[in-house]
Design an enzyme around this catalytic site. Structure first.
Site, short mmCIF file in Angstrom:
data_model
loop_
_atom_site.label_atom_id
_atom_site.label_comp_id
_atom_site.label_asym_id
_atom_site.label_seq_id
_atom_site.Cartn_x
_atom_site.Cartn_y
_atom_site.Cartn_z
N SER A 265 0.83 -1.20 0.00
CA SER A 265 0.00 0.00 0.00
C SER A 265 0.86 1.25 0.00
O SER A 265 2.03 1.22 0.41
CB SER A 265 -0.89 0.01 1.24
OG SER A 265 -0.06 0.23 2.37
N LYS A 266 0.25 2.31 -0.46
CA LYS A 266 0.90 3.61 -0.56
C LYS A 266 1.49 4.05 0.77
O LYS A 266 2.51 4.70 0.82
CB LYS A 266 -0.16 4.64 -0.97
CG LYS A 266 0.13 5.28 -2.30
CD LYS A 266 -0.83 6.41 -2.51
CE LYS A 266 -0.67 6.94 -3.90
NZ LYS A 266 -1.87 7.46 -4.46
N ARG A 267 0.79 3.67 1.84
CA ARG A 267 1.22 4.14 3.15
C ARG A 267 2.63 3.67 3.50
O ARG A 267 3.35 4.31 4.23
CB ARG A 267 0.23 3.68 4.24
CG ARG A 267 -0.61 4.84 4.76
CD ARG A 267 -1.71 4.36 5.64
NE ARG A 267 -2.69 3.62 4.85
CZ ARG A 267 -3.17 2.44 5.19
NH1 ARG A 267 -2.78 1.85 6.29
NH2 ARG A 267 -4.06 1.84 4.42
N GLY A 269 5.07 2.93 1.22
CA GLY A 269 6.09 3.17 0.18
C GLY A 269 5.43 3.45 -1.15
O GLY A 269 4.21 3.56 -1.24
#
Ligand code: GLU
Length: 499
Positions: A265-267, A269
């Site tokens: 997930s974006k959170r 990386g």
């Protein structure tokens, strides 16, 4: 094997999407068949401007050129093949026709339920303790649709233009079985599948209908896609069955995971391929990395070019379990790939980066020689201007760097060392100025490097530090050779004066 990549333009292309595209590309190319790009933009609310361009540019950057669909040509989108570009929103009448065909044969039906009625239905089911309320056979018979309403009423509603959807009819008692190319044998109970909407009230098909129709019309032989689509598979298999079409093979590739095994997930990386392009990763490195995320070559080989992957890839070596997205491995591959380029190609790759900062590099006849000095040390092309800075601007004399404690070079030693080097180097004529001659003169070959009773590092460190002004750099001999006689002596003399 004809394969396709069918992204939805809902944002920047995800690294997982790029891996799916890669696997599909590899399978097509192995059999010298077509790799097709199809844009699945039937969910208009989720479609994002610019996303199609990003998909095209990313595939172009990666060298995964579609044979049908669309490609980037001269920086803009161009059609390839005689049937593309395949953009689902431009094919709407087609999907409607097929949805109506299913209604005609009794495999689908019109449903007129309002949003309020659907909400109420769900609430009631939740109240009855049903964990995942769905519009299925048990619900269908008490809702407003063409199976429960009289034929005339259906006609009137349709003629009045009342909003409706078309739903597929799923029989609860059937068992749907399938052999996935990665997951093996799969079984689904009809009762776990809802009467999926095929055509929405806005006239757009859902993904489920559109991709089945298109995969059939485009003669797709194997569908490669993410594991997240596995639960929708029974609907798709049923649709192929209803239409009387042969279904393609399916291979559901494993999820990409963060190091802590959560879904990538974006959170935690970067997840867009674009982020990695911007950071300066080479397409060779990123593709090599993505290929190994889930695929195991069965040997110790770690470096794979696109051609190696075409030759070696096989679905039976793709794992079922999630694959950890470990960027340390990516960085390692990046370093390996950048060192693999033939020297001239490497120089050509970094030249634009260096020339942006130092335009004179464009005219530099010795640029390749200079570039060669950093090929073993660099990871990203964007590091090159800094790593070659001392060739294009005078480094600042830094006494603390030159008289380095770690190298055991005391300040007091410097005059003697520098004088000795100036004398020796000045004896080399300009046309004999090269690495070997410099090594010879400075005593590299005959142990006389110890003429000042110093360790090799003590004697050479100041030279390197004076010439480059950097704590890390290639060796002193190579730097001096590439800098030329005049500049080398000038820098040494200036340093001598500065201490
Ligand atoms: N449009 C779907 C997606 O965004 C494609 C799934 C498939 O390949 O069937 O992932």
């Amino acid at each position: 094997m004809r394969t396709r990549f069918a992204p939805s333009p809902t944002g920047f292309l995800h690294v997982g999407g790029l891996r799916t595209a890669l696997y599909a590309y590899l399978l097509a190319k192995q059999s010298k068949d077509a790799f097709i790009l199809r844009i699945e933009d039937t969910d208009q609310e989720r479609s994002i401007p610019g996303a199609i361009e990003n998909i095209l540019h990313t595939l172009h950057w990666a060298g995964l050129h579609p044979d049908e669909g669309a490609i980037v040509r001269d920086g803009v989108m161009a059609q390839v093949g005689d049937r593309g570009p395949y953009i689902q929103s431009e094919r709407l009448p087609l999907y409607r026709k097929y949805a109506e065909e299913l209604v005609d044969i009794g495999a689908a039906y019109y449903a007129f339920d309002t949003k309020e009625e659907l909400d109420q239905m769900r609430d009631e089911m939740t109240r009855d303790g049903i964990a995942a309320p769905r519009y299925d056979a048990s619900v269908r018979m008490r809702m407003k649709n063409s199976l429960t309403l009289k034929k005339e009423e259906v006609t009137i509603r349709l003629e009045k233009g009342e909003p409706y959807v078309i739903r597929m009819k799923v029989e609860p008692n059937q068992l749907i079985t399938f052999e996935d190319d990665i997951r093996g044998k799969l079984e689904f109970q009809g009762k776990t599948v809802d009467d999926q909407v095929l055509l929405k009230s806005d006239g757009f098909p859902t993904y489920h209908l559109a991709h089945v129709v298109d995969d059939h019309l485009m003669d797709i032989q194997i569908v490669i896609r993410g594991e997240e689509w596995l639960s929708s598979l029974p609907k798709h298999l049923l649709l192929f069955q209803y239409f009387g079409w042969k279904e393609p093979r399916y291979a559901h590739v494993p999820l990409l995971l963060n190091k802590d095994k959560s879904k990538l997930s974006k959170r935690q990386g970067d997840v867009a391929a674009e982020d990695y392009i911007k950071k300066g990763y080479l397409p060779e490195a990123l593709l090599n990395f993505l290929a190994l995320l889930g695929w195991n070559p069965g040997t110790t080989q770690e470096l794979f070019s696109l051609q190696d992957l075409i030759d070696g890839f096989s679905l039976d070596r793709v794992q079922k379990g999630g694959a950890i997205f470990d960027t340390e491995k990516l960085d390692w591959l990046q370093g390996q790939w950048i060192r693999r380029f033939p020297p001239a190609e490497f120089a050509a790759k970094i030249l634009p980066f260096v020339a942006r900062k130092y335009p004179e590099a464009n005219e530099d006849k010795k640029f390749d020689q200079k570039a060669a000095l950093i090929q073993e040390r660099i990871t990203f092309c964007k590091e090159a201007p800094e790593m070659l800075s001392y060739f294009y601007k005078e480094p600042k004399f830094d006494l603390d760097l030159v008289a380095n404690k770690k190298q055991k070079v005391a300040k007091e030693l410097l005059p003697e060392i520098i004088d000795d080097q100036i004398n020796r180097l000045a004896s080399i004529p300009n046309d004999e100025w090269n690495v070997n001659k410099i090594k010879l003169i400075l005593g590299f070959y005959d142990k006389t490097l110890n003429h000042l009773k110093l360790k090799r590092g003590q004697y050479l460190w100041p030279l390197r530090a004076i010439l480059t002004g950097l704590p890390f750099s290639p060796g002193a001999f190579e730097v001096a050779a590439a800098l030329g006689r005049e500049t080398t002596l000038k820098r040494l003399e200036a340093a001598r004066k500065a201490i």
